[in-house]
Scaffold this motif. Structure first.
Motif, PDB file in Angstrom:
ATOM      1  N   VAL A   1       0.864  -1.175   0.000  1.00  0.00           N
ATOM      2  CA  VAL A   1       0.000   0.000   0.000  1.00  0.00           C
ATOM      3  C   VAL A   1       0.904   1.230   0.000  1.00  0.00           C
ATOM      4  CG1 VAL A   1      -1.776   1.258   1.289  1.00  0.00           C
ATOM      5  CG2 VAL A   1      -1.800  -1.261   1.254  1.00  0.00           C
ATOM      6  N   ASP A   2       0.922   1.915  -1.136  1.00  0.00           N
ATOM      7  CA  ASP A   2       1.754   3.109  -1.326  1.00  0.00           C
ATOM      8  C   ASP A   2       0.813   4.300  -1.163  1.00  0.00           C
ATOM      9  OD1 ASP A   2       3.535   5.064  -2.215  1.00  0.00           O
ATOM     10  OD2 ASP A   2       4.231   3.885  -3.934  1.00  0.00           O
ATOM     11  N   VAL A   3       1.079   5.142  -0.169  1.00  0.00           N
ATOM     12  CA  VAL A   3       0.107   6.185   0.196  1.00  0.00           C
ATOM     13  C   VAL A   3       0.785   7.562   0.204  1.00  0.00           C
ATOM     14  CG1 VAL A   3       0.496   5.558   2.643  1.00  0.00           C
ATOM     15  CG2 VAL A   3      -1.488   6.920   2.060  1.00  0.00           C
ATOM     16  N   TRP A   4       0.053   8.582  -0.236  1.00  0.00           N
ATOM     17  CA  TRP A   4       0.593   9.953  -0.158  1.00  0.00           C
ATOM     18  C   TRP A   4      -0.544  10.972  -0.107  1.00  0.00           C
ATOM     19  CZ3 TRP A   4       0.100   7.213  -4.615  1.00  0.00           C
ATOM     20  CH2 TRP A   4      -0.320   7.849  -5.793  1.00  0.00           C
ATOM     21  N   HIS A   5      -0.317  12.042   0.635  1.00  0.00           N
ATOM     22  CA  HIS A   5      -1.265  13.159   0.611  1.00  0.00           C
ATOM     23  C   HIS A   5      -0.558  14.444   1.020  1.00  0.00           C
ATOM     24  CE1 HIS A   5      -2.549  13.406   5.003  1.00  0.00           C
ATOM     25  NE2 HIS A   5      -2.131  12.144   5.020  1.00  0.00           N
ATOM     26  N   THR A   6      -1.306  15.542   1.039  1.00  0.00           N
ATOM     27  CA  THR A   6      -0.663  16.826   1.342  1.00  0.00           C
ATOM     28  C   THR A   6      -0.575  17.033   2.849  1.00  0.00           C
ATOM     29  OG1 THR A   6      -2.662  18.188   1.512  1.00  0.00           O
ATOM     30  CG2 THR A   6      -1.731  17.901  -0.705  1.00  0.00           C
ATOM     31  N   ALA A   7       0.285  17.951   3.250  1.00  0.00           N
ATOM     32  CA  ALA A   7       0.277  18.467   4.615  1.00  0.00           C
ATOM     33  C   ALA A   7      -0.950  19.372   4.770  1.00  0.00           C
ATOM     34  CB  ALA A   7       1.573  19.236   4.872  1.00  0.00           C
ATOM     35  N   PRO A   8      -1.286  19.746   6.018  1.00  0.00           N
ATOM     36  CA  PRO A   8      -2.466  20.601   6.230  1.00  0.00           C
ATOM     37  C   PRO A   8      -2.385  21.968   5.552  1.00  0.00           C
ATOM     38  CG  PRO A   8      -1.876  19.498   8.260  1.00  0.00           C
ATOM     39  CD  PRO A   8      -0.759  19.229   7.303  1.00  0.00           C
ATOM     40  N   ASN A   9      -1.222  22.354   5.066  1.00  0.00           N
ATOM     41  CA  ASN A   9      -1.145  23.597   4.292  1.00  0.00           C
ATOM     42  C   ASN A   9      -1.529  23.379   2.834  1.00  0.00           C
ATOM     43  OD1 ASN A   9       1.047  22.215   3.329  1.00  0.00           O
ATOM     44  ND2 ASN A   9       2.586  23.742   3.890  1.00  0.00           N
ATOM     45  N   GLY A  10      -1.960  22.154   2.499  1.00  0.00           N
ATOM     46  CA  GLY A  10      -2.440  21.884   1.148  1.00  0.00           C
ATOM     47  C   GLY A  10      -1.336  21.659   0.140  1.00  0.00           C
ATOM     48  N   LEU A  11      -0.108  21.458   0.622  1.00  0.00           N
ATOM     49  CA  LEU A  11       1.005  21.265  -0.314  1.00  0.00           C
ATOM     50  C   LEU A  11       1.611  19.878  -0.174  1.00  0.00           C
ATOM     51  CD1 LEU A  11       2.794  24.712   0.110  1.00  0.00           C
ATOM     52  CD2 LEU A  11       1.398  23.961  -1.843  1.00  0.00           C
ATOM     53  N   TYR A  12       1.909  19.275  -1.316  1.00  0.00           N
ATOM     54  CA  TYR A  12       2.707  18.051  -1.316  1.00  0.00           C
ATOM     55  C   TYR A  12       4.150  18.431  -1.008  1.00  0.00           C
ATOM     56  CZ  TYR A  12      -1.249  15.569  -3.261  1.00  0.00           C
ATOM     57  OH  TYR A  12      -2.487  15.002  -3.433  1.00  0.00           O
ATOM     58  N   GLU A  13       4.843  17.472  -0.464  1.00  0.00           N
ATOM     59  CA  GLU A  13       6.200  17.710   0.032  1.00  0.00           C
ATOM     60  C   GLU A  13       7.118  18.306  -1.033  1.00  0.00           C
ATOM     61  OE1 GLU A  13       9.347  15.318  -1.379  1.00  0.00           O
ATOM     62  OE2 GLU A  13       7.313  14.529  -1.534  1.00  0.00           O
ATOM     63  N   GLN A  14       6.958  17.892  -2.305  1.00  0.00           N
ATOM     64  CA  GLN A  14       7.875  18.422  -3.331  1.00  0.00           C
ATOM     65  C   GLN A  14       7.521  19.843  -3.756  1.00  0.00           C
ATOM     66  OE1 GLN A  14       5.379  16.217  -3.969  1.00  0.00           O
ATOM     67  NE2 GLN A  14       5.444  15.482  -6.064  1.00  0.00           N
ATOM     68  N   GLN A  15       6.354  20.334  -3.298  1.00  0.00           N
ATOM     69  CA  GLN A  15       5.969  21.717  -3.607  1.00  0.00           C
ATOM     70  C   GLN A  15       6.369  22.680  -2.503  1.00  0.00           C
ATOM     71  OE1 GLN A  15       1.606  20.554  -3.763  1.00  0.00           O
ATOM     72  NE2 GLN A  15       1.697  21.906  -5.531  1.00  0.00           N
ATOM     73  N   ASP A  16       6.948  22.163  -1.414  1.00  0.00           N
ATOM     74  CA  ASP A  16       6.982  22.917  -0.161  1.00  0.00           C
ATOM     75  C   ASP A  16       8.326  22.733   0.537  1.00  0.00           C
ATOM     76  OD1 ASP A  16       6.433  24.078   2.259  1.00  0.00           O
ATOM     77  OD2 ASP A  16       4.934  22.604   2.869  1.00  0.00           O
ATOM     78  N   GLU A  17       9.101  23.805   0.616  1.00  0.00           N
ATOM     79  CA  GLU A  17      10.433  23.701   1.218  1.00  0.00           C
ATOM     80  C   GLU A  17      10.385  23.492   2.721  1.00  0.00           C
ATOM     81  OE1 GLU A  17      13.071  26.733  -0.270  1.00  0.00           O
ATOM     82  OE2 GLU A  17      13.170  25.475  -2.079  1.00  0.00           O
ATOM     83  N   SER A  18       9.230  23.773   3.338  1.00  0.00           N
ATOM     84  CA  SER A  18       9.163  23.616   4.798  1.00  0.00           C
ATOM     85  C   SER A  18       8.948  22.162   5.218  1.00  0.00           C
ATOM     86  CB  SER A  18       8.055  24.500   5.375  1.00  0.00           C
ATOM     87  OG  SER A  18       6.794  23.910   5.152  1.00  0.00           O
ATOM     88  N   GLN A  19       8.739  21.253   4.247  1.00  0.00           N
ATOM     89  CA  GLN A  19       8.561  19.843   4.604  1.00  0.00           C
ATOM     90  C   GLN A  19       9.815  19.048   4.271  1.00  0.00           C
ATOM     91  OE1 GLN A  19       4.801  17.893   3.403  1.00  0.00           O
ATOM     92  NE2 GLN A  19       4.132  19.925   2.742  1.00  0.00           N
ATOM     93  N   PRO A  20      10.134  18.053   5.146  1.00  0.00           N
ATOM     94  CA  PRO A  20      11.263  17.192   4.815  1.00  0.00           C
ATOM     95  C   PRO A  20      10.958  16.326   3.583  1.00  0.00           C
ATOM     96  CG  PRO A  20      10.211  16.489   6.881  1.00  0.00           C
ATOM     97  CD  PRO A  20       9.530  17.743   6.447  1.00  0.00           C
ATOM     98  N   ASP A  21      12.025  15.886   2.925  1.00  0.00           N
ATOM     99  CA  ASP A  21      11.893  15.017   1.760  1.00  0.00           C
ATOM    100  C   ASP A  21      11.017  13.815   2.102  1.00  0.00           C
ATOM    101  OD1 ASP A  21      12.736  14.440  -0.944  1.00  0.00           O
ATOM    102  OD2 ASP A  21      13.899  12.772  -0.101  1.00  0.00           O
TER     103      ASP A  21
END
Ligand code: DHB
Ligand code: FE
Length: 272
Positions: A140-160
């Protein structure tokens, strides 16, 4: 003919494009504007952004192709419906153990409080549509955005690889992880796709959703999304991906310091 499918597809494509141009009296200036737009989409696309796909998505093309493909391949009525992949999948998400969290939370992020309020335990079984039996070792490969509505690759404030993980089902076919209730957010609207939406007086929002790719040997890989029923955009997705069977209800969770909500969701796979 060395390319039978192409020989079937191209005449139809050309006929419909010509009919369309005649029907709307398409001018040279308009056609040139469309070519420029597609070129701009290509130039802006890379590993982190797929503007051409986005353009297809806001006119419902990826959802339509997904629908056609799943109807062609379905082997049983009970299979979990598919949904579009979308432009933000990344291969090689971390391989985690059942019960692990995909949320990397630092109290310094602006969305910390929201993440606590939306903390959720996700679990369910992966089962065979043919036999109803649980599938052990399904991924089960799962992904979603942080509560700021951004995926990790769109957002420098999230770790890889934040908010992404892969989980293998146990002997009962069960997966389990900690994640978050998903939030609604706009698709990237600072490019040609966003401009087109604005010109059409359409909003760019997608209802909160969690993406899954569920795979197991001998079964057809399922690409899908589940949609939180609390969301106002559930009936109004900017990329037309919602299906009734994929709308889910999170339930309050008692006695777990790590999550305030639970979602139980089974995935039913078709045979290959
Ligand atoms: C699209 C799909 C998504 O899942 C997403 O998060 C953003 C955009 C899309 O289809 O364009
Ligand atoms: Fe998405």
């Amino acid at each position: 003919n060395a390319h039978p499918r192409l020989a079937q597809v191209m005449p139809s494509l050309v006929r419909h494009l010509h009919d369309f141009a005649r029907e709307v009296n398409l001018t040279v200036a308009e056609w040139t504007a469309a070519v420029d737009m597609i070129n701009e989409c290509g130039k802006m696309s890379d590993d982190r952004r797929n503007e051409t796909q986005l353009l297809c998505d806001i006119i419902g093309l990826e959802s339509l192709v997904d629908e056609i493909t799943s109807k062609m391949l379905a082997t049983s009525m009970s299979e979990t419906p598919s949904a579009i992949l979308g432009p933000f999948y990344r291969q090689d998400a971390p391989l985690l153990s059942n019960g692990d969290s995909i949320v990397n939370l630092s109290p310094s992020v602006s969305w910390y409080e929201q993440a606590i309020a939306d903390s959720a335990f996700l679990t369910g079984r992966v089962v065979s549509g043919r036999s109803g039996m649980p599938i052990k070792g399904a991924v089960v490969d799962v992904w979603h955005t942080a509560p700021n509505g951004l995926y990790e690759q769109q957002d420098e404030s999230q770790p890889d690889m934040n908010m992404r993980g892969r989980f293998a089902t146990d002997a009962d076919g069960r997966y389990s992880l900690y994640a978050l209730r998903p939030v609604a957010y706009p698709i990237p609207d600072d490019g040609p796709a966003g401009r087109l939406l604005a010109m059409l007086d359409r909003h760019p929002y997608r209802p909160g959703h969690i993406h899954f790719i569920v795979s197991a040997s001998g079964f057809r890989t399922l690409t899908t999304q589940v949609f939180d029923d609390r969301d106002e955009y559930i009936t109004n997705d900017s990329v037309f991906a919602v299906k009734d069977e994929l709308v889910v209800k999170f339930k309050p969770r008692d006695g777990d310091s790590k999550a305030l909500w639970t979602l139980e969701y089974d995935f039913v796979l078709g045979s290959q």
